[in-house]
Design a protein around this motif. Structure first.
Motif, PDB file in Angstrom:
ATOM      1  N   ALA A 179      45.231  66.416   1.336  1.00 47.78           N
ATOM      2  CA  ALA A 179      46.249  65.849   2.390  1.00 47.78           C
ATOM      3  C   ALA A 179      45.017  63.732   2.502  1.00 47.78           C
ATOM      4  CB  ALA A 179      45.562  66.475   3.295  1.00 47.78           C
ATOM      5  N   ALA A 180      46.232  62.946   2.931  1.00 50.87           N
ATOM      6  CA  ALA A 180      45.527  61.803   2.511  1.00 50.87           C
ATOM      7  C   ALA A 180      44.536  61.927   3.750  1.00 50.87           C
ATOM      8  CB  ALA A 180      46.056  61.007   2.380  1.00 50.87           C
ATOM      9  N   SER A 181      45.676  62.597   4.508  1.00 52.92           N
ATOM     10  CA  SER A 181      44.367  61.936   6.029  1.00 52.92           C
ATOM     11  C   SER A 181      43.392  62.629   5.639  1.00 52.92           C
ATOM     12  CB  SER A 181      45.779  62.752   7.196  1.00 52.92           C
ATOM     13  OG  SER A 181      45.437  64.235   6.754  1.00 52.92           O
ATOM     14  N   MET A 182      42.911  63.151   5.257  1.00 50.59           N
ATOM     15  CA  MET A 182      41.750  63.985   5.385  1.00 50.59           C
ATOM     16  C   MET A 182      40.442  62.360   4.645  1.00 50.59           C
ATOM     17  SD  MET A 182      41.700  67.642   3.875  1.00 50.59           S
ATOM     18  CE  MET A 182      40.382  68.293   3.705  1.00 50.59           C
ATOM     19  N   PHE A 183      40.759  62.066   3.957  1.00 51.85           N
ATOM     20  CA  PHE A 183      40.090  60.727   3.899  1.00 51.85           C
ATOM     21  C   PHE A 183      39.834  59.723   5.639  1.00 51.85           C
ATOM     22  CE2 PHE A 183      41.376  61.805  -0.173  1.00 51.85           C
ATOM     23  CZ  PHE A 183      40.305  62.285  -0.814  1.00 51.85           C
ATOM     24  N   GLY A 184      40.236  59.602   5.685  1.00 51.85           N
ATOM     25  CA  GLY A 184      40.331  59.146   7.900  1.00 51.85           C
ATOM     26  C   GLY A 184      42.027  58.517   7.820  1.00 51.85           C
ATOM     27  N   ASP A 186      44.341  56.544  11.069  1.00 55.98           N
ATOM     28  CA  ASP A 186      44.286  56.401  12.286  1.00 55.98           C
ATOM     29  C   ASP A 186      44.424  57.609  13.836  1.00 55.98           C
ATOM     30  OD1 ASP A 186      46.865  57.161  12.089  1.00 55.98           O
ATOM     31  OD2 ASP A 186      47.940  54.575  12.491  1.00 55.98           O
ATOM     32  N   ILE A 187      44.997  58.382  12.893  1.00 61.09           N
ATOM     33  CA  ILE A 187      45.042  59.887  13.552  1.00 61.09           C
ATOM     34  C   ILE A 187      44.106  61.017  13.706  1.00 61.09           C
ATOM     35  CG2 ILE A 187      46.841  59.634  14.735  1.00 61.09           C
ATOM     36  CD1 ILE A 187      48.181  61.674  12.220  1.00 61.09           C
ATOM     37  N   MET A 188      43.407  60.656  12.542  1.00 58.55           N
ATOM     38  CA  MET A 188      42.208  61.953  12.222  1.00 58.55           C
ATOM     39  C   MET A 188      41.059  61.541  11.643  1.00 58.55           C
ATOM     40  SD  MET A 188      44.292  64.521  12.352  1.00 58.55           S
ATOM     41  CE  MET A 188      42.861  65.852  11.101  1.00 58.55           C
ATOM     42  N   PRO A 189      40.422  62.151  11.761  1.00 60.60           N
ATOM     43  CA  PRO A 189      38.321  61.404  11.076  1.00 60.60           C
ATOM     44  C   PRO A 189      38.755  61.874   9.477  1.00 60.60           C
ATOM     45  CG  PRO A 189      38.699  63.692  11.539  1.00 60.60           C
ATOM     46  CD  PRO A 189      40.293  63.337  12.027  1.00 60.60           C
ATOM     47  N   ARG A 190      37.645  60.890   9.271  1.00 62.68           N
ATOM     48  CA  ARG A 190      37.344  61.155   7.970  1.00 62.68           C
ATOM     49  C   ARG A 190      36.031  62.314   7.301  1.00 62.68           C
ATOM     50  NH1 ARG A 190      37.412  57.745   3.051  1.00 62.68           N
ATOM     51  NH2 ARG A 190      35.725  58.988   1.898  1.00 62.68           N
ATOM     52  N   ILE A 191      37.102  63.346   7.235  1.00 62.97           N
ATOM     53  CA  ILE A 191      36.431  64.400   7.287  1.00 62.97           C
ATOM     54  C   ILE A 191      36.877  65.462   5.225  1.00 62.97           C
ATOM     55  CG2 ILE A 191      35.893  67.048   8.150  1.00 62.97           C
ATOM     56  CD1 ILE A 191      35.609  66.529  10.501  1.00 62.97           C
ATOM     57  N   VAL A 192      36.482  64.249   4.579  1.00 61.21           N
ATOM     58  CA  VAL A 192      36.950  65.088   3.196  1.00 61.21           C
ATOM     59  C   VAL A 192      36.885  66.547   3.066  1.00 61.21           C
ATOM     60  CG1 VAL A 192      36.852  64.447   0.911  1.00 61.21           C
ATOM     61  CG2 VAL A 192      36.857  62.751   2.433  1.00 61.21           C
ATOM     62  N   LEU A 350      47.291  70.164  11.312  1.00 59.60           N
ATOM     63  CA  LEU A 350      46.802  70.964  12.644  1.00 59.60           C
ATOM     64  C   LEU A 350      45.463  70.797  13.282  1.00 59.60           C
ATOM     65  CD1 LEU A 350      49.618  73.940  12.744  1.00 59.60           C
ATOM     66  CD2 LEU A 350      49.799  72.049  14.332  1.00 59.60           C
ATOM     67  N   ASP A 351      45.133  70.793  12.040  1.00 64.52           N
ATOM     68  CA  ASP A 351      43.526  70.573  12.384  1.00 64.52           C
ATOM     69  C   ASP A 351      42.451  70.221  10.664  1.00 64.52           C
ATOM     70  OD1 ASP A 351      40.495  71.536  12.222  1.00 64.52           O
ATOM     71  OD2 ASP A 351      41.297  73.172  13.542  1.00 64.52           O
ATOM     72  N   ALA A 352      41.493  69.262  11.006  1.00 63.23           N
ATOM     73  CA  ALA A 352      41.525  68.460  10.426  1.00 63.23           C
ATOM     74  C   ALA A 352      40.617  69.549   8.951  1.00 63.23           C
ATOM     75  CB  ALA A 352      40.473  67.510  11.308  1.00 63.23           C
ATOM     76  N   PHE A 353      40.387  70.720   9.782  1.00 62.23           N
ATOM     77  CA  PHE A 353      39.458  71.655   8.311  1.00 62.23           C
ATOM     78  C   PHE A 353      41.178  72.574   8.670  1.00 62.23           C
ATOM     79  CE2 PHE A 353      35.702  70.656  11.083  1.00 62.23           C
ATOM     80  CZ  PHE A 353      34.853  70.259   9.494  1.00 62.23           C
ATOM     81  N   HIS A 354      41.515  72.458   7.046  1.00 64.82           N
ATOM     82  CA  HIS A 354      43.244  72.947   6.650  1.00 64.82           C
ATOM     83  C   HIS A 354      43.104  74.501   6.954  1.00 64.82           C
ATOM     84  CE1 HIS A 354      45.570  69.696   7.016  1.00 64.82           C
ATOM     85  NE2 HIS A 354      43.792  68.719   6.419  1.00 64.82           N
ATOM     86  N   SER A 355      41.861  74.892   6.329  1.00 67.01           N
ATOM     87  CA  SER A 355      41.948  76.608   6.797  1.00 67.01           C
ATOM     88  C   SER A 355      42.032  76.985   8.345  1.00 67.01           C
ATOM     89  CB  SER A 355      40.643  77.049   5.546  1.00 67.01           C
ATOM     90  OG  SER A 355      39.772  76.782   6.509  1.00 67.01           O
ATOM     91  N   ASP A 639      47.607  67.495  18.920  1.00 66.01           N
ATOM     92  CA  ASP A 639      46.705  66.519  18.308  1.00 66.01           C
ATOM     93  C   ASP A 639      45.953  67.935  16.852  1.00 66.01           C
ATOM     94  OD1 ASP A 639      45.808  63.981  18.710  1.00 66.01           O
ATOM     95  OD2 ASP A 639      45.735  64.553  20.450  1.00 66.01           O
ATOM     96  N   GLY A 640      45.418  67.669  15.725  1.00 64.82           N
ATOM     97  CA  GLY A 640      44.817  68.304  14.821  1.00 64.82           C
ATOM     98  C   GLY A 640      43.460  68.515  15.080  1.00 64.82           C
ATOM     99  N   TRP A 641      42.329  67.366  15.645  1.00 60.14           N
ATOM    100  CA  TRP A 641      40.572  68.015  16.073  1.00 60.14           C
ATOM    101  C   TRP A 641      41.000  66.520  17.945  1.00 60.14           C
ATOM    102  CZ3 TRP A 641      37.071  63.985  15.883  1.00 60.14           C
ATOM    103  CH2 TRP A 641      37.749  62.473  15.676  1.00 60.14           C
ATOM    104  N   PRO A 642      39.855  67.053  18.609  1.00 63.08           N
ATOM    105  CA  PRO A 642      39.631  65.931  19.887  1.00 63.08           C
ATOM    106  C   PRO A 642      39.645  64.629  19.193  1.00 63.08           C
ATOM    107  CG  PRO A 642      38.229  67.945  19.478  1.00 63.08           C
ATOM    108  CD  PRO A 642      38.929  67.827  17.712  1.00 63.08           C
ATOM    109  N   GLN A 643      41.068  64.099  20.036  1.00 63.61           N
ATOM    110  CA  GLN A 643      40.945  62.548  20.028  1.00 63.61           C
ATOM    111  C   GLN A 643      41.716  62.556  20.774  1.00 63.61           C
ATOM    112  OE1 GLN A 643      43.024  61.544  16.851  1.00 63.61           O
ATOM    113  NE2 GLN A 643      45.128  62.689  16.716  1.00 63.61           N
TER     114      GLN A 643
END
Length: 783
Positions: A179-184, A186-192, A350-355, A639-643
């Motif tokens: 998922a491209a958003s895992m690299f950061g 504007d709506i998701m953190p960089r949590i690769v 739905l979450d930065a941690f997709h599991s 949101d998919g993480w607290p933001q």
């Protein structure tokens, strides 16, 4: 389909995660392919969860703090160089054959899989499942090792061509298929991140089985519909004699049956269904579903069977390349010959941690249904959604617009990239094509736009991924629904003429929500538009330290570092590409209200009012002009993480005020005021998206002045926007108008409310809040 399924997933204590930095693994210099070797050479280990993400395992073991609190997300970036070794043992009784497989639903991302010291497979795609034959490897006692390499380092193996470009933090995502958003973003953190993010099992497939079925409607008229069943079988017998393939379906009092004796392992059969019950999206009709049983028999005995549901429907997209201020164009979904006004949400991670996605999908879909969505757009920077998501959309009558997994970049136009993504695209097409809710395949998110983001104007129609590869794959595997190469789609006509596209993303300056950009947009369909809303104080306290909650800015105007981090900044300074987002929210509040807040609760509520009024305006403006405009997909539900974001529900499921405003604005029958004309007259419209004419009675009360302005009744034609009455207002009047109305559809009478605030700019916060409270619509949580 399976004769054995041994679940190898486990939440704790069965899997062990060993981890080490890249330089340490390189120094070891030998293949780490057994648990014993890994344990001997790598000392750091914790219990692991499968499905899971390694950061959560480290958190549970006390090795790192909660990644979602304070500035801890930035510390997670220091883990991007870790090799992960997931290890477990398992027993197996019996004998493995050619139908015995080790099955992974999903591994994130670049990995080597070892069983009993033997390399079974190397993988490099988060989105693909893998069936790995183990006939000659499986033993009574087994040692399983999954070595996941650090994605950011694996990305260095690919030379990005000069023709490609991406967002500042996303160049690794151009070749790494996660998922491209895992690299950061504007709506998701960089949590690769990394991990075995979906279940894993040991399976044995049946020797004679159904590998694939595709049920689709290929014709319909007033008398019924034709349903086609394509099938692909795996048969181990030398001859097909004695085999039969059948499909039975039932929906209420409607049923069908078709059967054939296959002459090949692939084929198709069809049946005409008299008075077929059609599937419609929400508001346009009922989402009728047929419960189907697909059976493969040999000499009368069942070899394999599949249960599934299907809907009888045909879908088209009426689309022109461009449009203008006179509305000379179109972009509209047509289901079973009926034009649909689509309104709903973009679907982000739905979450930065997709599991953890699977644990959140039901709650999020309950809200999507409750808020009145009849369409959801699966955004291209996300993972692909699970079957549970599509099942719910089928049941609720929610159309699905599905991007393929690419966003905001020019992806490599090279053979090796095409070979990398083709299996992914084919898998996704086949996995989801049976769902009647799936309305549109879209090539990507804003990649056409990205052709002009690298400093030169380039033609996006040279994109061989979305103009050649995907169309060819869809013609081959799913020709039953429309395809849009990009969103927005800049085809040759749009590129050459420079005219506005018929479908667009309405972001613009993000200033006053009734300003010229939003007021004068000419598109027929908005597939993205949003506005910031601050989470509630109670939610903010769950992820921002107490000494950072207020104020947002220091005396020199610098944004608080924790607020920056939770606006998805990858570094905590005002120079980050996404640092503008907190100032943007603050400016939106200052634009709407005459006074600024001097405390967090008031600021948060001011921001939520600003967001709620903005999204209400966006939706109602499009609905009032139904016919000229045919749909709006706002950004976004949850949101998919607290933001701090555009979402109307925060990560903890606390609803912002906008949730309730949108729920009213998306009622199937809505009464709403349009904006003043040149003579300061406002018109009350009745919008009826249902298939039946209805009667309405209504009262309009000026809550600011305490007087009833109008009380009347009228009729609303189905699928129309109808003017009901006109009121004159003073040029600078700032009044809260409450609209109370009842709807009589011939069977039931229901009561509803809406409101309109005249000249809603530079308003008095306390007066607005008092009027909203008096109207019974001050629905806030977490204050």
């Amino acid at each position: 389909m399976l004769s054995m399924n041994l679940d190898l997933s486990a939440k704790t204590s069965v899997w062990t995660l060993f981890y080490a930095e890249n330089k340490i693994v390189k120094k070891i210099g030998e293949a780490l392919c057994t648990t014993a070797d890994i344990k001997r050479l790598i000392p750091d280990a914790v219990d692991a969860s499968v499905p899971g993400n390694f950061e959560r395992d480290l958190e549970r073991a006390g090795k790192i703090a909660d990644p979602y609190f304070g500035m801890n997300t930035l510390d997670v970036q220091k883990l991007e160089n870790l090799h992960l070794f997931y290890c477990r043992s398992f027993s197996f009784e019996g004998e493995a054959d050619e139908n015995t497989f080790l099955h992974f639903d999903g591994i994130d991302t670049v990995a080597e899989i070892f069983l009993n010291g033997k390399l079974l497979k190397t993988v490099s795609n988060m989105f693909l499942p893998y069936d790995i034959p183990v006939k000659n490897v499986l033993q009574r006692e087994n040692d399983l090792v999954v070595h996941i390499l650090p994605a950011v380092i694996a990305a260095r193996d690919y030379d990005i061509p000069v023709s490609s470009n991406a967002l500042p933090y996303n160049y690794e995502s151009l070749y790494i298929r996660k998922a491209a958003s895992m690299f950061g973003w504007d709506i998701m953190p960089r949590i690769v991140s990394g991990g075995i993010w979906k279940p894993v099992s040991l399976i044995r497939k049946k020797p004679n089985r159904i590998d694939d079925v595709f049920l689709y409607t290929n014709a319909m008229n007033d008398d019924g519909a034709s349903l086609m069943a394509y099938f692909s079988l795996h048969i181990e017998e030398d001859f097909l004699s004695g085999f039969s393939f059948s499909v039975r379906g039932k929906c209420g009092d409607s049923h069908f049956e078709m059967e054939t004796e296959p002459k090949h392992t692939n084929g198709r059969i069809s049946v005409w269904i008299e008075n077929a019950k059609r599937w419609y999206p929400r508001n346009a009709g009922e989402p009728n579903l047929y419960d189907c049983e697909i059976i493969l028999r040999h000499n009368g005995e069942i070899c394999d069977s599949i249960s599934m549901r299907t809907g009888i429907r045909m879908i088209e997209l009426s689309r022109t390349s461009t449009t203008d201020k006179d509305g000379s164009g179109d972009f509209c979904f047509i289901v079973n010959g009926k034009r649909i006004f689509a309104m709903g949400t973009n679907w982000v991670p739905l979450d930065a941690f997709h599991s953890n996605d699977a644990n959140r999908v039901d709650r999020a879909m309950e809200m999507a249904d409750d808020i009145g969505c009849n369409i959801i757009r699966l955004w291209g920077g996300n993972v692909y959604e699970c079957q549970r998501f599509f099942d719910i959309c089928d049941e609720k009558g929610i159309l699905v617009w599905s991007d393929f997994g690419m966003g905001c970049g020019v992806y490599p136009q090279e053979r090796k990239f095409l070979e990398m993504v083709e299996p992914e695209f084919v898998h996704i097409i086949k996995a989801n094509r049976n769902h009647p809710s799936l309305a549109l395949w879209a090539g990507d998110n804003e990649c056409d736009c990205a052709y002009n983001w690298a400093g030169t104007k380039r033609n996006p129609n040279t994109n061989i991924i979305t103009r050649r590869l995907l169309p060819d794959l869809l013609v081959t595997h799913d020709f039953t629904r429309p395809y849009l190469p990009s969103s927005p789609f800049i085809d040759e006509e749009a590129y050459r003429s420079g005219k506005p596209t018929s479908e667009d993303h309405l972001w613009g300056p993000r200033d006053y929500f009734k300003g010229s950009f939003y007021k004068n947009t000419v598109c027929h369909f908005a597939s993205e538009t949003g506005y910031h809303g601050c989470p509630s104080p109670e939610s903010l306290k769950r992820f921002i330290s107490s000494d950072h909650l207020w104020p947002l800015f220091d005396n020199e105007g610098h944004t608080d570092k924790e607020w920056l981090v939770h606006a998805a900044c990858m570094r905590a300074d005002d120079g980050d590409p996404y640092a503008y987002r907190i100032h943007l929210m603050d400016n939106q509040v200052k634009t709407l209200f005459a006074d600024t807040a001097d405390n967090l609760p008031d600021f948060a509520l001011m921001s939520q009012i600003s967001q709620a009024e903005a999204k209400k305006y966006f939706i109602e403006r499009f609905r009032i002009t139904r016919g000229r405009r045919n749909g709006i997909i706002w950004w976004n539900l949850v949101d998919g993480w607290p933001q701090i974001s555009d979402a109307v529900v925060d990560y903890y499921y606390t609803k912002k005020l906008a949730y309730h405003f949108i729920k009213r604005s998306q009622q199937p029958v809505l009464l709403a005021f349009d904006e003043p004309d040149s003579e300061n007259l406002i018109t009350l419209y009745g919008i009826n998206d249902t298939a039946k004419d209805v009667k309405v009675s209504y009262r309009v009360t000026n809550m600011t002045r305490g007087i009833v302005l109008a009380e009347n009744a009228g009729s609303l034609l189905s699928e129309k926007s109808t003017p009901l009455m006109t009121l004159g207002i003073e040029k600078d009047e700032k009044s809260f108008l409450l609209i109370e109305y009842s709807i009589d559809n011939g069977q039931t009478v229901t009561e509803h409310k809406n409101h309109y605030f005249t000249n809603i700019i530079n308003i008095d916060y306390n007066a607005y809040k008092a009027a909203l409270s008096a109207s019974g619509m001050l629905e806030i949580q977490g204050f």
